[in-house]
Write an enzyme that holds these catalytic residues in place. Structure first.
Site, PDB file in Angstrom:
ATOM      1  N   ASP A 174       0.782  -1.278  -0.085  1.00  0.00           N
ATOM      2  CA  ASP A 174      -0.104   0.012   0.021  1.00  0.00           C
ATOM      3  C   ASP A 174       0.872   1.218   0.136  1.00  0.00           C
ATOM      4  O   ASP A 174       2.017   1.208  -0.192  1.00  0.00           O
ATOM      5  CB  ASP A 174      -0.816   0.158   1.333  1.00  0.00           C
ATOM      6  CG  ASP A 174      -0.100   0.305   2.470  1.00  0.00           C
ATOM      7  OD1 ASP A 174       1.020  -0.167   2.678  1.00  0.00           O
ATOM      8  OD2 ASP A 174      -0.941   0.780   3.605  1.00  0.00           O
ATOM      9  N   ASP A 196       2.090   3.320   2.119  1.00  0.00           N
ATOM     10  CA  ASP A 196       3.315   3.519   3.116  1.00  0.00           C
ATOM     11  C   ASP A 196       4.323   2.348   3.204  1.00  0.00           C
ATOM     12  O   ASP A 196       5.130   2.426   3.979  1.00  0.00           O
ATOM     13  CB  ASP A 196       3.075   4.305   4.364  1.00  0.00           C
ATOM     14  CG  ASP A 196       1.978   3.419   4.998  1.00  0.00           C
ATOM     15  OD1 ASP A 196       1.237   2.661   4.374  1.00  0.00           O
ATOM     16  OD2 ASP A 196       2.120   3.389   6.322  1.00  0.00           O
ATOM     17  N   ASP A 198       3.319  -0.759   4.312  1.00  0.00           N
ATOM     18  CA  ASP A 198       3.196  -1.744   5.512  1.00  0.00           C
ATOM     19  C   ASP A 198       2.308  -2.692   5.468  1.00  0.00           C
ATOM     20  O   ASP A 198       2.428  -3.869   5.993  1.00  0.00           O
ATOM     21  CB  ASP A 198       2.883  -0.867   6.786  1.00  0.00           C
ATOM     22  CG  ASP A 198       1.610   0.008   6.815  1.00  0.00           C
ATOM     23  OD1 ASP A 198       0.980   0.024   5.796  1.00  0.00           O
ATOM     24  OD2 ASP A 198       0.986   0.420   8.090  1.00  0.00           O
ATOM     25  N   ARG A 199       1.368  -2.565   4.419  1.00  0.00           N
ATOM     26  CA  ARG A 199       0.218  -3.795   4.101  1.00  0.00           C
ATOM     27  C   ARG A 199       0.886  -4.634   2.827  1.00  0.00           C
ATOM     28  O   ARG A 199       1.852  -4.227   2.112  1.00  0.00           O
ATOM     29  CB  ARG A 199      -0.934  -3.225   3.437  1.00  0.00           C
ATOM     30  CG  ARG A 199      -1.578  -2.360   4.882  1.00  0.00           C
ATOM     31  CD  ARG A 199      -3.038  -2.173   4.452  1.00  0.00           C
ATOM     32  NE  ARG A 199      -3.593  -1.276   5.637  1.00  0.00           N
ATOM     33  CZ  ARG A 199      -4.960  -1.259   5.716  1.00  0.00           C
ATOM     34  NH1 ARG A 199      -5.632  -1.660   4.749  1.00  0.00           N
ATOM     35  NH2 ARG A 199      -5.337  -0.254   6.712  1.00  0.00           N
ATOM     36  N   THR A 221      -7.661  -3.617  17.201  1.00  0.00           N
ATOM     37  CA  THR A 221      -7.434  -3.270  16.001  1.00  0.00           C
ATOM     38  C   THR A 221      -6.185  -2.360  16.140  1.00  0.00           C
ATOM     39  O   THR A 221      -6.585  -1.230  16.919  1.00  0.00           O
ATOM     40  CB  THR A 221      -8.306  -2.891  14.946  1.00  0.00           C
ATOM     41  OG1 THR A 221      -9.621  -3.879  15.009  1.00  0.00           O
ATOM     42  CG2 THR A 221      -8.164  -2.121  14.001  1.00  0.00           C
ATOM     43  N   GLU A 278      -2.943  -8.719  11.044  1.00  0.00           N
ATOM     44  CA  GLU A 278      -4.414  -8.167  11.149  1.00  0.00           C
ATOM     45  C   GLU A 278      -4.970  -8.479   9.841  1.00  0.00           C
ATOM     46  O   GLU A 278      -4.421  -8.609   8.930  1.00  0.00           O
ATOM     47  CB  GLU A 278      -4.209  -6.615  11.335  1.00  0.00           C
ATOM     48  CG  GLU A 278      -3.828  -6.129  12.612  1.00  0.00           C
ATOM     49  CD  GLU A 278      -4.200  -4.675  12.466  1.00  0.00           C
ATOM     50  OE1 GLU A 278      -5.064  -4.304  13.070  1.00  0.00           O
ATOM     51  OE2 GLU A 278      -3.380  -3.919  11.855  1.00  0.00           O
ATOM     52  N   LYS A 335       3.735  -3.021  10.951  1.00  0.00           N
ATOM     53  CA  LYS A 335       3.772  -4.111   9.924  1.00  0.00           C
ATOM     54  C   LYS A 335       4.464  -3.943   8.555  1.00  0.00           C
ATOM     55  O   LYS A 335       5.050  -2.845   8.552  1.00  0.00           O
ATOM     56  CB  LYS A 335       2.209  -4.226   9.552  1.00  0.00           C
ATOM     57  CG  LYS A 335       1.699  -2.862   9.058  1.00  0.00           C
ATOM     58  CD  LYS A 335      -0.064  -3.169   9.107  1.00  0.00           C
ATOM     59  CE  LYS A 335      -0.523  -2.066   8.957  1.00  0.00           C
ATOM     60  NZ  LYS A 335      -1.908  -1.559   9.555  1.00  0.00           N
TER      61      LYS A 335
HETATM   62  C1  G1P Z   1      -7.494  -0.087   9.679  1.00  0.00           C
HETATM   63  C2  G1P Z   1      -7.453  -1.400   9.772  1.00  0.00           C
HETATM   64  C3  G1P Z   1      -6.659  -1.910  10.968  1.00  0.00           C
HETATM   65  C4  G1P Z   1      -5.317  -1.051  10.490  1.00  0.00           C
HETATM   66  C5  G1P Z   1      -5.524   0.388  10.557  1.00  0.00           C
HETATM   67  C6  G1P Z   1      -4.250   0.898  10.117  1.00  0.00           C
HETATM   68  O1  G1P Z   1      -8.161   0.638  10.704  1.00  0.00           O
HETATM   69  O2  G1P Z   1      -8.864  -2.104   9.874  1.00  0.00           O
HETATM   70  O3  G1P Z   1      -6.366  -3.183  10.923  1.00  0.00           O
HETATM   71  O4  G1P Z   1      -4.283  -1.252  11.795  1.00  0.00           O
HETATM   72  O5  G1P Z   1      -6.318   0.653   9.411  1.00  0.00           O
HETATM   73  O6  G1P Z   1      -3.556   0.745   8.861  1.00  0.00           O
HETATM   74  P1  G1P Z   1      -9.622   0.891  11.144  1.00  0.00           P
HETATM   75  O7  G1P Z   1     -10.010   2.076   9.912  1.00  0.00           O
HETATM   76  O8  G1P Z   1     -10.406  -0.332  10.871  1.00  0.00           O
HETATM   77  O9  G1P Z   1      -9.820   1.563  12.297  1.00  0.00           O
HETATM   78 ZN    ZN Z   2      -0.312   1.426   5.298  1.00  0.00          ZN
END
Ligand code: G1P
Ligand code: ZN
Length: 541
Positions: free
Chosen positions: A275, A277, A279-280, A342, A361, A374
């Protein structure tokens, strides 16, 4: 040095991943400054210490870096380490903070949210362990931002971020470093690069989509220059401030070209995307993608094949809405498993204490104790290392995994940009029922437990309440509902559906049909359709 008066801002409650707003909001005079000064007021050891600074290169990254450097200099920071061009992926920042023993870092990104003048921007503070600031610190920064009346800044020329080297800004040293080198070295220390090179050379093909975001330069250096992947294996590897007008979100909608390519009968053996940045990650094999909840379970089950984890994992953790596939692996391995709220920050204490060595996650985030974020490319390299050792296809690995552990079918239904009152009404309606759902039957399902998830941190004893509503069934199936903490328009309701099926469950199984009964029960209990006026989720992943 100047002290400039600014009003407090009251809309800054940072979400799961720092403060995210429209670029135009960040351009409001004093807005970014207010939040940055609040960081320096709270993180006192930055005075006289070292700060790491960089972002995913999205629109406003360069402007924000100059603003932050001036405020850092005026607040007595001794040294700032900045990625060349103002760039750092989120996991790379985490590594730099740890490696150079900095007191903290500021990450500029809105992750997978769109960029550009009308897109989103974000800022997050990471502490000296390299991970996102704790809840307590995040709250303290927020409370400070509501009451401060001034920020300090240094009036000086902009620093040229394109040159590597050591510069000064007032009394502060600014070191501009290569954003990729330390990270690439870290990856080389964890994985069997020789085995991956052999696998690539042995007629296996891979494809990585950087989505015009930060992982482009990292992928070029590691996948191409070091591991020998050809040019055609890299898609969209030039970072752009607006990500080419797309959302840098590695899902079937936004990474459609990659998904299409992987569905071709003669498509690559392995595909992945990261993604904004970095991290995903999303992992694909020829003919299908791996659900992130399954991916972390497969990585845990196979970690011993990778040099850095050959001695075994100490424990594992997943966020509460992530499927229980990881728990089944942990049970078999006889190691501890934890369920956290989360947000990556909740893994930090467990990683620091050595209680877990791998975590993930459902939202496509996976990582280990090598950093405190991550890490998208790390997950890609884990998979490549496992493929190189097992010499099986992604599909074969998945089928064998489900055969052994059973399969947790899983989907997330997002209701985006819902009016805040309506989203709150759904949560309130469900919350009001959870205490007496246990024992009730819905079709063939009987509720085993239902609650509002509260996390008791086993390391520091802190308690985090209201982390999502969960309803579990006797069959092992489950649904979870929570409000997103990262959306920038209205409210986003996330409904997570999971159904456990024991024994052989192939790729061919109709995923949607398997989950349908639980989805219907979730809709019935929450009354989400009537309360939001929406018949369907806006995004299903
Ligand atoms: C979302 C994801 C969560 C992640 C976060 C940051 O958060 O669901 O797992 O850690 O983005 O990347 P949410 O929008 O659900 O609060
Ligand atoms: Zn990210």
């Amino acid at each position: 040095m100047l002290t400039i008066k600014t009003g407090p801002f009251n809309d800054q409650k940072p979400g799961t991943s720092g403060l995210r707003k429209k670029v135009t909001r960040f351009q409001t005079p004093g807005y970014l400054e207010n939040f940055v000064q609040s960081i320096f007021d709270v993180a006192e050891d930055l005075r006289g210490g070292t700060l790491v600074l960089g972002g995913d290169g999205r629109y406003y990254n360069d402007v924000a870096i100059q603003t932050i450097l001036s405020i850092a200099a005026a607040n007595g920071v001794a040294k700032s380490i900045v990625g060349q061009g103002g760039l750092f992926s989120t996991p790379a920042i985490s590594n730099i903070i740890r490696k150079y023993k900095a007191q903290g870092g500021i990450v500029l990104s809105a992750s997978h949210n769109p960029g550009g003048p009308n897109g989103d921007f974000g800022i997050k503070f990471n502490g000296q362990n390299g991970g996102p600031a704790s809840e307590a610190m995040t709250n303290a920064i927020f409370e400070t931002s509501k009451i401060i009346t001034h920020y300090k800044t240094l009036q000086a020329e902009d620093i040229d971020l394109s040159e590597l080297g050591i510069f000064t800004l007032g009394d502060m040293v600014v070191e501009i470093i290569d954003p990729v080198k330390d990270y690439a070295e870290l990856m080389e220390s964890l994985f069997d690069f020789a085995a991956i090179k052999d696998w690539t050379a042995d007629n296996h093909s891979l494809c990585f989509d950087a989505m015009h975001a930060i992982t482009g330069p990292y992928a070029k250096a590691i996948l191409k220059d070091t591991l020998g992947a050809p040019d055609k294996a890299l898609m969209n590897c030039t970072p752009l401030p607006d990500f080419g007008g797309h959302h840098p979100d590695p899902n079937p909608i936004y990474a459609k070209d990659l998904f299409d390519k992987m569905m071709l009968p003669d498509g690559p053996d392995f595909g992945a995307a990261s993604d904004g940045d970095g991290d995903r990650n999303i992992i694909l094999g020829r003919g299908g993608f791996v659900s992130p909840s399954d991916s972390v379970a497969v990585l845990a089950a196979n970690a011993h094949l990778v040099p850095a984890y050959k001695a075994g994992l100490t424990g594992v953790a997943r966020s509460m809405p992530t499927s229980a596939a990881l728990d089944r692996v942990a049970q078999k391995l006889g190691i501890a498993h934890f369920e956290t709220p989360t947000g990556w920050k909740f893994f930090g204490n467990l990683l620091d204490a050595g209680r877990i060595s791998l975590c993930g996650e459902e939202s496509a985030g996976t990582s280990s104790d090598h950093v405190r974020e991550k890490d998208g490319l790390w997950a890609v390299l884990m998979w490549l290392n496992i493929l190189a050792v097992r010499r099986q296809s992604v599909k074969e690995i998945m089928l064998a995994h489900w055969q052994e552990y059973g399969r947790n079918f899983y989907a997330r239904h997002d209701y985006e940009a819902v009016e805040t009152e309506k989203a709150n009404a759904v949560m309130a309606h469900l919350r009001a029922q959870v205490s007496d759902l246990a024992g009730k039957g819905f079709g063939s399902e009987v509720v085993k437990f239902a609650d509002s998830f509260t996390y008791h941190d086993p390391i520091d004893g802190s308690v985090s309440e209201n982390q999502g509503l969960r309803v579990g069934f006797e069959s092992g199936s489950r649904f979870v509902m929570r409000l997103s903490g990262t959306g920038t328009v209205g409210a986003t309701l996330r409904l997570y559906i999971e159904r456990y099926v024991q024994g052989p469950a192939g790729l061919e199984e109709d995923h949607t049909a398997v989950l349908e009964p639980i989805l219907q029960i979730a809709k019935e209990i929450s009354d989400i359709e009537a309360l939001t006026g929406r018949e369907h989720a806006s995004l299903v992943t």
